[in-house]
Design a protein around this motif. Structure first.
Motif, mmCIF file in Angstrom:
data_model
loop_
_atom_site.group_PDB
_atom_site.id
_atom_site.type_symbol
_atom_site.label_atom_id
_atom_site.label_comp_id
_atom_site.label_asym_id
_atom_site.label_seq_id
_atom_site.Cartn_x
_atom_site.Cartn_y
_atom_site.Cartn_z
ATOM 1 N N MET A 1 5.322 -0.284 -7.781
ATOM 2 C CA MET A 1 3.984 0.253 -7.565
ATOM 3 C C MET A 1 3.803 0.565 -6.079
ATOM 4 S SD MET A 1 0.269 -1.566 -8.285
ATOM 5 C CE MET A 1 0.617 -1.749 -10.028
ATOM 6 N N ARG A 2 3.218 1.728 -5.782
ATOM 7 C CA ARG A 2 2.922 2.086 -4.397
ATOM 8 C C ARG A 2 1.955 1.081 -3.775
ATOM 9 N NH1 ARG A 2 2.493 8.103 -2.919
ATOM 10 N NH2 ARG A 2 0.590 7.329 -1.900
ATOM 11 N N LEU A 3 2.090 0.902 -2.480
ATOM 12 C CA LEU A 3 1.274 -0.092 -1.803
ATOM 13 C C LEU A 3 -0.204 0.257 -1.862
ATOM 14 C CD1 LEU A 3 1.037 -2.656 -0.171
ATOM 15 C CD2 LEU A 3 1.654 -1.360 1.890
ATOM 16 N N LYS B 1 -1.775 1.870 -4.179
ATOM 17 C CA LYS B 1 -2.254 1.571 -5.530
ATOM 18 C C LYS B 1 -2.365 0.059 -5.731
ATOM 19 C CE LYS B 1 -1.474 2.369 -10.431
ATOM 20 N NZ LYS B 1 -0.600 2.967 -11.479
ATOM 21 N N THR C 1 3.123 4.774 0.723
ATOM 22 C CA THR C 1 4.138 5.007 -0.296
ATOM 23 C C THR C 1 5.125 3.846 -0.425
ATOM 24 O OG1 THR C 1 5.487 6.173 1.341
ATOM 25 C CG2 THR C 1 4.018 7.504 -0.063
ATOM 26 N N TYR C 2 4.955 2.807 0.394
ATOM 27 C CA TYR C 2 5.834 1.639 0.286
ATOM 28 C C TYR C 2 5.762 1.107 -1.142
ATOM 29 C CZ TYR C 2 7.678 -3.091 0.971
ATOM 30 O OH TYR C 2 8.402 -4.256 0.864
ATOM 31 N N VAL C 3 6.921 0.846 -1.737
ATOM 32 C CA VAL C 3 6.980 0.359 -3.123
ATOM 33 C C VAL C 3 6.986 -1.165 -3.121
ATOM 34 C CG1 VAL C 3 8.280 0.341 -5.271
ATOM 35 C CG2 VAL C 3 8.184 2.427 -3.883
ATOM 36 N N VAL C 4 5.952 -1.754 -3.683
ATOM 37 C CA VAL C 4 5.809 -3.205 -3.729
ATOM 38 C C VAL C 4 6.709 -3.765 -4.829
ATOM 39 C CG1 VAL C 4 4.212 -5.127 -4.064
ATOM 40 C CG2 VAL C 4 3.440 -3.045 -2.895
ATOM 41 N N GLN C 5 7.531 -4.750 -4.454
ATOM 42 C CA GLN C 5 8.408 -5.424 -5.414
ATOM 43 C C GLN C 5 7.730 -6.702 -5.917
ATOM 44 O OE1 GLN C 5 11.209 -3.841 -6.274
ATOM 45 N NE2 GLN C 5 10.730 -2.253 -4.743
ATOM 46 N N ASP D 1 7.501 -9.450 -3.374
ATOM 47 C CA ASP D 1 6.805 -9.212 -2.107
ATOM 48 C C ASP D 1 5.523 -10.025 -2.022
ATOM 49 O OD1 ASP D 1 8.646 -7.478 -1.055
ATOM 50 O OD2 ASP D 1 7.634 -5.667 -1.789
#
Length: 238
Positions: A1-3, A5, A38-42, A45
């Motif tokens: 998920m984008r940061l 969002k 746009t950073y993708v949260v894992q 994280d």
């Protein structure tokens, strides 16, 4: 998920508010400032806003002891909404699993899990819904049989499914139905020449209204209760 969002899902931020917070350097991921929307949260994280940990609100399943005078809606109307009785975050995401009339009380399920709602209300799952009705007049002798036979109600093309009627006393009855047509129970008693004075839902499937809940109070369903109503059947996929 984008940061961005993720921030909207875990806070009251709009997308523009989330991006502003990112630009100001208020958001950290694993202790490091991240400004990229746009950073993708894992899953692993750790996201924080000004040092406060953030987490996505998961799917929620609640039962409410609905009092009379409340509508099963999210919108403002002539009556207050049942959602006004809930003290939960982002309640605008929630919806009722089916509806009860304004003057009907008792067990109401509320969730933000659309797939679960579909499984609960799907006619093919034949989920029992049990109501206690008090009536204006004594029941006729053939009431139990007429409910069991299924009735053709006014303005309907097909008869409703057979229903179980348990006579508690001459003016009180417990009704079990597996569908939820408009004002169905009131109309069924109306077909007997009677009128429902009060109607209270006691049970849906195996989930019984918690006796510890006063009118207007709610609680989250247990995992077992959630599974009993919305568990997938063998071969079914989400």
């Amino acid at each position: 998920m984008r940061l961005d969002k993720f921030l909207c899902e875990s806070t009251d931020f709009t997308r523009s508010m989330a991006r502003s917070a990112l630009a100001r350097g208020e958001i950290t991921v694993n202790g490091e400032v991240v400004k990229r929307a746009t950073y993708v949260v894992q899953d692993t994280d750790a996201v924080a806003w000004e040092g406060e940990p953030l987490a996505i609100i998961g799917l929620r399943h609640l039962m409410l002891n609905k009092p009379a005078g409340y509508e099963c809606t999210n919108k403002t109307s002539q009556h207050p909404s049942v959602m006004d009785l809930l003290d939960v975050e982002k309640r605008e995401r929630l919806h009722t699993v089916g509806r009860l009339d304004v003057d009907t009380t008792g067990l109401l399920l509320i969730t933000d899990d659309g797939q679960w709602t579909h499984r609960v209300i799907s006619p093919r799952h034949q989920t029992d819904k049990v109501y206690l009705a008090t009536l204006a007049e004594p029941l006729p002798d053939d009431a139990v049989q007429r409910f069991a036979d299924g009735m053709l109600l006014k303005h309907e093309d097909e008869a409703v499914l057979p229903a179980h009627l348990e006579v508690v006393d001459p003016t009180t009855a417990r009704v079990t139905v597996q569908e939820g047509k408009y004002h169905q129970i009131k109309r069924m008693f109306g077909a007997l020449g009677n009128r429902v004075v009060t109607l209270h839902r006691e049970r849906i499937g195996s989930v019984v209204l918690d006796p510890d809940l006063a009118p207007g109070e709610s609680r989250y369903l247990t995992d077992a209760e959630v599974q009993s109503l919305g568990g997938m059947e063998p071969g079914e996929t989400a």
